[in-house]
Enzyme design. Structure first.
Site, PDB file in Angstrom:
ATOM      1  N   ARG A  53       0.792  -1.219   0.000  1.00 53.38           N
ATOM      2  CA  ARG A  53       0.000   0.000   0.000  1.00 53.38           C
ATOM      3  C   ARG A  53       0.833   1.282   0.000  1.00 53.38           C
ATOM      4  O   ARG A  53       0.595   2.189  -0.792  1.00 53.38           O
ATOM      5  CB  ARG A  53      -0.926   0.050   1.230  1.00 53.38           C
ATOM      6  CG  ARG A  53      -2.190  -0.729   1.075  1.00 53.38           C
ATOM      7  CD  ARG A  53      -2.566  -1.356   2.385  1.00 53.38           C
ATOM      8  NE  ARG A  53      -1.600  -2.387   2.696  1.00 53.38           N
ATOM      9  CZ  ARG A  53      -1.722  -3.657   2.279  1.00 53.38           C
ATOM     10  NH1 ARG A  53      -2.767  -4.013   1.618  1.00 53.38           N
ATOM     11  NH2 ARG A  53      -0.774  -4.541   2.542  1.00 53.38           N
ATOM     12  N   THR A  54       1.781   1.369   0.908  1.00 50.98           N
ATOM     13  CA  THR A  54       2.445   2.656   1.099  1.00 50.98           C
ATOM     14  C   THR A  54       3.270   3.035  -0.133  1.00 50.98           C
ATOM     15  O   THR A  54       3.149   4.151  -0.651  1.00 50.98           O
ATOM     16  CB  THR A  54       3.327   2.616   2.364  1.00 50.98           C
ATOM     17  OG1 THR A  54       2.558   2.077   3.432  1.00 50.98           O
ATOM     18  CG2 THR A  54       3.824   3.995   2.726  1.00 50.98           C
ATOM     19  N   LYS A  83      26.192  -2.701   0.193  1.00 48.15           N
ATOM     20  CA  LYS A  83      27.669  -2.731   0.163  1.00 48.15           C
ATOM     21  C   LYS A  83      28.266  -2.005   1.351  1.00 48.15           C
ATOM     22  O   LYS A  83      29.474  -1.899   1.477  1.00 48.15           O
ATOM     23  CB  LYS A  83      28.177  -2.063  -1.131  1.00 48.15           C
ATOM     24  CG  LYS A  83      27.664  -2.684  -2.393  1.00 48.15           C
ATOM     25  CD  LYS A  83      28.180  -1.873  -3.593  1.00 48.15           C
ATOM     26  CE  LYS A  83      27.237  -1.969  -4.775  1.00 48.15           C
ATOM     27  NZ  LYS A  83      27.504  -0.930  -5.767  1.00 48.15           N
ATOM     28  N   ARG A 104      11.121   3.859   3.742  1.00 49.08           N
ATOM     29  CA  ARG A 104      10.697   2.908   4.786  1.00 49.08           C
ATOM     30  C   ARG A 104      11.923   2.096   5.198  1.00 49.08           C
ATOM     31  O   ARG A 104      12.706   1.669   4.346  1.00 49.08           O
ATOM     32  CB  ARG A 104       9.616   1.961   4.271  1.00 49.08           C
ATOM     33  CG  ARG A 104       9.361   0.807   5.241  1.00 49.08           C
ATOM     34  CD  ARG A 104       8.182  -0.038   4.865  1.00 49.08           C
ATOM     35  NE  ARG A 104       6.943   0.675   5.113  1.00 49.08           N
ATOM     36  CZ  ARG A 104       5.737   0.131   4.952  1.00 49.08           C
ATOM     37  NH1 ARG A 104       5.620  -1.111   4.546  1.00 49.08           N
ATOM     38  NH2 ARG A 104       4.653   0.831   5.190  1.00 49.08           N
ATOM     39  N   HIS A 132       4.629   5.875  11.592  1.00 50.64           N
ATOM     40  CA  HIS A 132       4.151   5.712  10.205  1.00 50.64           C
ATOM     41  C   HIS A 132       3.159   6.870  10.008  1.00 50.64           C
ATOM     42  O   HIS A 132       1.944   6.664   9.898  1.00 50.64           O
ATOM     43  CB  HIS A 132       3.474   4.347  10.072  1.00 50.64           C
ATOM     44  CG  HIS A 132       3.210   3.897   8.665  1.00 50.64           C
ATOM     45  ND1 HIS A 132       3.379   4.700   7.555  1.00 50.64           N
ATOM     46  CD2 HIS A 132       2.774   2.695   8.186  1.00 50.64           C
ATOM     47  CE1 HIS A 132       3.059   4.023   6.475  1.00 50.64           C
ATOM     48  NE2 HIS A 132       2.695   2.809   6.818  1.00 50.64           N
TER      49      HIS A 132
HETATM   50  N1   CP Z   1      -0.352  -0.160   5.923  1.00 47.83           N
HETATM   51  C1   CP Z   1       0.823  -0.347   5.309  1.00 47.83           C
HETATM   52  O1   CP Z   1       1.835   0.304   5.647  1.00 47.83           O
HETATM   53  O2   CP Z   1       0.806  -1.290   4.325  1.00 47.83           O
HETATM   54  P1   CP Z   1       2.061  -1.734   3.468  1.00 47.83           P
HETATM   55  O3   CP Z   1       3.029  -2.423   4.424  1.00 47.83           O
HETATM   56  O4   CP Z   1       1.538  -2.649   2.407  1.00 47.83           O
HETATM   57  O5   CP Z   1       2.701  -0.494   2.917  1.00 47.83           O
END
Ligand code: CP
Length: 305
Positions: A53-54, A83, A104, A132
């Site tokens: 999703r993100t 590396k 991320r 998040h």
């Molecule tokens: N909710 C969320 O962060 O989903 P993903 O891990 O698929 O990005």
């Protein structure tokens, strides 16, 4: 330019502006009006942890606004960090190519480190069990859209509250609004860290900690389920002990209010029975859809537009 690193950096005024912008993005999502808002911009999406999703909603958001996207999934292996390159050096390089950088990473604080050397906005797409923030925004947007308000709500967080970065990002937002009541429902091993409990007590927030879902269900406006995150456990046997303790079952739904909503940041594994998906109160796929509009608004915010 503005970094987006933590839910805690925002005030209520910021929230209201971003939610309003997200609503405009939703209305204009298919119109030509928005196609040039990020023309000539490049958005980099660098993901050291898996995501559906993100990453894909950020990329879609950028493309819808006319930006171009450069992307590394599985950056732990497919970037020069493999590396031994430092996050700081990686960030310096990304600043040469992109106008905004979405990261991320499994470690807490990585996006903060990146932001210290970055000349371009850094957006935290999840740093370990810490934050998040863009998920917090889309969750807030979803509650507003589904319930028409953000105050006077009874909200339960269920499942893994120890490692939930989505809870850590949504809770500070909800606390800006009056008369919200919170239930934290988890096994002892996955309860909300004590520092959060202390802070809630000091601030006089109404909350209760519970060990089972059943008793709270009839009171709830929002049930926010979370996944027990295998990737956060140091050893597999600890995960095995708790992975099946909290499951929302179809039979539970009769105890939920007619207008309650069930949220989940997704991915979900087995913590919500499949049959629940067909109930109109299951809002989690609508919630994920909202991520697109919210991330369009957040890209514009980060770029100062
Ligand atoms: N909710 C969320 O962060 O989903 P993903 O891990 O698929 O990005």
């Amino acid at each position: 330019m503005k970094h987006i690193l933590s839910a805690n950096q925002f005030n209520k005024n910021d929230l209201e502006k971003i939610l309003k912008r997200a609503s405009v993005m939703e209305k204009q999502c298919k119109s030509d009006k928005i196609k040039k808002l990020l023309i000539n911009k490049i958005v980099a999406c660098i993901f050291f942890e898996p995501s559906t999703r993100t990453r894909l909603s950020f990329e879609t958001a950028a493309l819808k606004l006319g930006a171009q996207v450069i992307s590394t999934e599985n950056a732990m292996e497919n970037s020069s960090v493999y590396k031994g390159e430092t996050i700081e050096d990686m960030t310096r390089m990304l600043c040469c190519y992109a106008d905004a950088i979405v990261i991320r990473h499994p470690k807490t604080g990585i996006t903060e480190i990146a932001s210290k050397v970055s000349t371009k906005p850094i957006i935290n797409a999840g740093d370990g069990a810490n934050q998040h923030p863009t998920q917090g925004f889309l969750d807030l947007y979803t509650i507003k859209k589904e319930h028409g308000r953000l105050d006077n709500l009874t909200i339960a967080f269920g499942g893994d509250l120890l490692y939930s970065r989505t809870l850590r990002s949504l809770l500070p937002f909800l606390r800006f609004y009056k008369n919200n009541k919170f239930y934290f429902i988890s096994p002892k091993e996955l309860e909300l860290p004590r520092e959060f409990i202390k802070e809630l007590k000091n601030d006089g927030v109404f909350f209760e900690e519970l060990r089972s879902l059943e008793n709270a269900l009839p009171k709830l406006d929002v049930l926010y389920m979370t996944r027990v995150q295998k990737e956060r456990f140091a050893n597999n046997s600890d995960y095995e002990k708790v992975k099946n303790l909290f499951i929302l079952k179809f039979k539970h739904l009769k105890n939920l209010k007619k207008n309650a909503i069930i949220m989940h940041p997704l991915p979900k594994i087995n913590e919500i029975e499949k049959d629940v998906d067909n109930d109109p109160r299951a809002a989690y796929f609508r919630q994920a859809q909202n991520g697109l509009y919210v991330r369009m608004a957040l890209l514009l915010y980060a770029l100062g537009l």
